[in-house]
Design a protein around this motif. Structure first.
Motif, PDB file in Angstrom:
ATOM      1  N   GLY A   1       0.814  -1.213   0.000  1.00 55.83           N
ATOM      2  CA  GLY A   1       0.000   0.000   0.000  1.00 55.83           C
ATOM      3  C   GLY A   1       0.841   1.254   0.000  1.00 55.83           C
ATOM      4  N   ASP A   2       1.904   1.260   0.811  1.00 56.63           N
ATOM      5  CA  ASP A   2       2.784   2.426   0.874  1.00 56.63           C
ATOM      6  C   ASP A   2       3.478   2.667  -0.460  1.00 56.63           C
ATOM      7  OD1 ASP A   2       2.111   2.827   3.512  1.00 56.63           O
ATOM      8  OD2 ASP A   2       3.932   1.929   4.328  1.00 56.63           O
ATOM      9  N   PHE A   3       3.933   1.587  -1.092  1.00 55.38           N
ATOM     10  CA  PHE A   3       4.607   1.724  -2.387  1.00 55.38           C
ATOM     11  C   PHE A   3       3.637   2.256  -3.443  1.00 55.38           C
ATOM     12  CE2 PHE A   3       5.639  -0.042  -6.580  1.00 55.38           C
ATOM     13  CZ  PHE A   3       6.899   0.494  -6.766  1.00 55.38           C
ATOM     14  N   PHE A   4       2.433   1.708  -3.466  1.00 54.47           N
ATOM     15  CA  PHE A   4       1.420   2.150  -4.429  1.00 54.47           C
ATOM     16  C   PHE A   4       1.125   3.631  -4.251  1.00 54.47           C
ATOM     17  CE2 PHE A   4      -3.034   2.628  -5.847  1.00 54.47           C
ATOM     18  CZ  PHE A   4      -2.938   2.114  -7.128  1.00 54.47           C
ATOM     19  N   PHE A   5       1.011   4.064  -2.996  1.00 59.11           N
ATOM     20  CA  PHE A   5       0.700   5.465  -2.718  1.00 59.11           C
ATOM     21  C   PHE A   5       1.832   6.384  -3.167  1.00 59.11           C
ATOM     22  CE2 PHE A   5       0.669   9.188   0.127  1.00 59.11           C
ATOM     23  CZ  PHE A   5      -0.589   9.685  -0.157  1.00 59.11           C
TER      24      PHE A   5
ATOM     25  N   GLN B   1       3.832   5.963  -5.564  1.00 55.96           N
ATOM     26  CA  GLN B   1       3.832   6.062  -7.016  1.00 55.96           C
ATOM     27  C   GLN B   1       2.744   7.014  -7.507  1.00 55.96           C
ATOM     28  OE1 GLN B   1       6.416   4.457  -8.732  1.00 55.96           O
ATOM     29  NE2 GLN B   1       6.921   4.233  -6.564  1.00 55.96           N
ATOM     30  N   LEU B   2       1.648   7.106  -6.755  1.00 61.68           N
ATOM     31  CA  LEU B   2       0.559   8.004  -7.132  1.00 61.68           C
ATOM     32  C   LEU B   2       0.839   9.451  -6.739  1.00 61.68           C
ATOM     33  CD1 LEU B   2      -2.702   6.041  -6.204  1.00 61.68           C
ATOM     34  CD2 LEU B   2      -1.835   6.552  -8.493  1.00 61.68           C
ATOM     35  N   ALA B   3       1.450   9.642  -5.591  1.00 60.35           N
ATOM     36  CA  ALA B   3       1.611  10.985  -5.027  1.00 60.35           C
ATOM     37  C   ALA B   3       2.823  11.703  -5.607  1.00 60.35           C
ATOM     38  CB  ALA B   3       1.707  10.910  -3.504  1.00 60.35           C
ATOM     39  N   THR B   4       2.872  11.797  -6.928  1.00 63.41           N
ATOM     40  CA  THR B   4       3.941  12.525  -7.610  1.00 63.41           C
ATOM     41  C   THR B   4       3.300  13.559  -8.531  1.00 63.41           C
ATOM     42  OG1 THR B   4       4.026  11.046  -9.528  1.00 63.41           O
ATOM     43  CG2 THR B   4       5.370  10.445  -7.604  1.00 63.41           C
TER      44      THR B   4
ATOM     45  N   LEU C   1      -2.925  19.606  -4.091  1.00 60.32           N
ATOM     46  CA  LEU C   1      -3.348  18.226  -3.916  1.00 60.32           C
ATOM     47  C   LEU C   1      -2.214  17.343  -3.390  1.00 60.32           C
ATOM     48  CD1 LEU C   1      -5.510  17.693  -7.127  1.00 60.32           C
ATOM     49  CD2 LEU C   1      -6.309  18.085  -4.797  1.00 60.32           C
ATOM     50  N   ILE C   2      -0.988  17.664  -3.746  1.00 60.96           N
ATOM     51  CA  ILE C   2       0.154  16.847  -3.337  1.00 60.96           C
ATOM     52  C   ILE C   2       0.615  17.162  -1.917  1.00 60.96           C
ATOM     53  CG2 ILE C   2       2.641  16.559  -3.723  1.00 60.96           C
ATOM     54  CD1 ILE C   2       2.139  16.303  -6.620  1.00 60.96           C
ATOM     55  N   GLU C   3       0.533  18.410  -1.500  1.00 61.65           N
ATOM     56  CA  GLU C   3       1.078  18.820  -0.210  1.00 61.65           C
ATOM     57  C   GLU C   3       0.581  17.953   0.950  1.00 61.65           C
ATOM     58  OE1 GLU C   3       3.461  20.684   2.422  1.00 61.65           O
ATOM     59  OE2 GLU C   3       3.517  20.870   0.241  1.00 61.65           O
ATOM     60  N   PRO C   4      -0.749  17.700   1.081  1.00 57.92           N
ATOM     61  CA  PRO C   4      -1.200  16.854   2.200  1.00 57.92           C
ATOM     62  C   PRO C   4      -0.673  15.428   2.145  1.00 57.92           C
ATOM     63  CG  PRO C   4      -3.037  18.100   1.275  1.00 57.92           C
ATOM     64  CD  PRO C   4      -1.889  18.242   0.320  1.00 57.92           C
ATOM     65  N   ALA C   5      -0.286  14.966   0.946  1.00 54.02           N
ATOM     66  CA  ALA C   5       0.209  13.600   0.793  1.00 54.02           C
ATOM     67  C   ALA C   5       1.566  13.409   1.453  1.00 54.02           C
ATOM     68  CB  ALA C   5       0.299  13.242  -0.691  1.00 54.02           C
TER      69      ALA C   5
ATOM     70  N   ALA D   1      -0.793   9.820   5.519  1.00 56.55           N
ATOM     71  CA  ALA D   1      -1.657  10.005   4.356  1.00 56.55           C
ATOM     72  C   ALA D   1      -1.835   8.697   3.585  1.00 56.55           C
ATOM     73  CB  ALA D   1      -1.094  11.086   3.445  1.00 56.55           C
ATOM     74  N   SER D   2      -0.779   7.889   3.521  1.00 50.67           N
ATOM     75  CA  SER D   2      -0.855   6.615   2.807  1.00 50.67           C
ATOM     76  C   SER D   2      -1.871   5.687   3.457  1.00 50.67           C
ATOM     77  CB  SER D   2       0.517   5.945   2.786  1.00 50.67           C
ATOM     78  OG  SER D   2       0.444   4.650   2.217  1.00 50.67           O
ATOM     79  N   ASP D   3      -1.878   5.633   4.796  1.00 51.71           N
ATOM     80  CA  ASP D   3      -2.814   4.753   5.506  1.00 51.71           C
ATOM     81  C   ASP D   3      -4.260   5.143   5.236  1.00 51.71           C
ATOM     82  OD1 ASP D   3      -0.682   3.393   6.603  1.00 51.71           O
ATOM     83  OD2 ASP D   3      -0.665   4.564   8.459  1.00 51.71           O
TER      84      ASP D   3
END
Length: 312
Positions: free
Chosen positions: A172-176, A178-181, A207-211, A216-218
């Motif tokens: 899940g952390d890895f997937f997140f 990859q998305l949060a770029t 949109l990225i700052e809170p990530a 945020a990943s959880d």
């Protein structure tokens, strides 16, 4: 408990304020001094900033509030499952308490995407705090457990598999990550927005700052795995307040042809289609949306009556 940073004597859309809800810090902004109360609720992965072009315009005739839901933006992101469950029931309770503690009266609730489910949940479980509901491209929850007949074989098999994989924290952390770029967020926005000139660096950054928050990943994984809770039509059946539906016709995720069924519910007062607009009308076509919202709200609550009430 309410704390404000920085201090300001006049309500401003640019000031982050913080309110304690069940021990968690919730970020909100407010603007406008007269008129009916309006609360803006963002969609999944978004935050207060998604209303940046709506708050000032609506504040000319309304008292406007926008908040970051628990788990998003600058609000606290407690550990899912152990501390709190990220469900529409949780957010509905949060929004009702916000109206009670911060707004101080029943409000018009405006949502985008999953924010529409949140405002309808609030209106059905806490109707005393809701004067009316506005839906901007409501999430149809097409991957809900109750919708197997509407899903392709690939989605019926693939979605649960992906959800289970995301439940493994390293995955899940890895997937997140990859998305949060910036690149990925830009590509997602270009799919969601028909008016692609509205996909700016400012939008991507907000949109990225809170990530960047460690939890945020959880939160992302917890909600991605959430295929339960209410369907929009179940909530529409229970709504007793007037409802305005506004739909961007070019939404690639929530098809207009399916949304048309909303017109059959007695609570829906008006259904407006915006041509050439995608999933986030409030940000893609703010001038059109601001005018539609203001007109509808003030038709229900004449300005003279709200001014009189605000001065009491």
């Amino acid at each position: 408990m309410v704390s404000v940073s920085p201090a300001s004597s006049a309500p401003s859309a640019e000031v982050d304020r913080f309110w304690r809800w069940r021990g968690f810090r919730i970020c909100y902004r407010q603007s406008g001094e007269t008129g009916p109360a309006v609360v803006l609720v963002h969609g999944f992965g978004a935050s207060i900033g998604h209303w940046r072009d709506n708050i000032p315009a609506l504040a000319r005739s309304c008292r406007v509030y926008a908040l970051d839901l628990l788990g998003f933006g600058k609000s606290h992101k407690p550990t899912p499952g152990l501390v709190v469950d990220y469900t529409f029931e949780t957010w509905g309770d949060l929004l009702a308490d916000f109206c009670r503690d911060i707004v101080g009266e029943a409000a018009f609730l405006v949502g985008n995407s999953i924010g529409c489910i949140v405002v309808m949940q609030t209106a059905t479980t806490h109707p005393e705090w809701v004067r009316g509901v506005v839906q901007l491209n409501c999430s149809l929850r097409l991957l809900h457990d109750k919708r197997p007949a509407t899903q392709s074989w690939f989605k019926r098999m693939g979605a649960p598999l992906l959800q289970n994989l995301l439940g493994i924290k390293p995955v899940g952390d890895f997937f997140f990550t990859q998305l949060a770029t910036p690149k990925t967020v830009r590509n997602i926005l270009l799919q969601a927005y028909k008016r692609q000139e509205r996909v700016t660096e400012e939008l991507i950054e907000l949109l990225i700052e809170p990530a960047k928050d460690p939890r945020a990943s959880d939160v992302f994984v917890a909600f991605t795995r959430y295929s339960q809770g209410p369907l929009p039509e179940e909530l529409l059946e229970r709504l007793t307040c007037p409802t305005l539906v506004v739909w961007g016709a070019e939404d690639p995720w929530e098809p207009l042809e399916l949304a048309r069924d909303f017109e059959n519910y007695s609570a829906v007062d008006r259904f407006v289609v915006l041509e050439g607009v995608g999933h986030c009308p409030q940000d893609e076509a703010p001038e059109e949306v601001n005018g539609i919202l203001s007109e509808w709200i003030l038709d229900l609550v004449p300005l003279s009556a709200t001014d009189e009430k605000s001065s009491l």
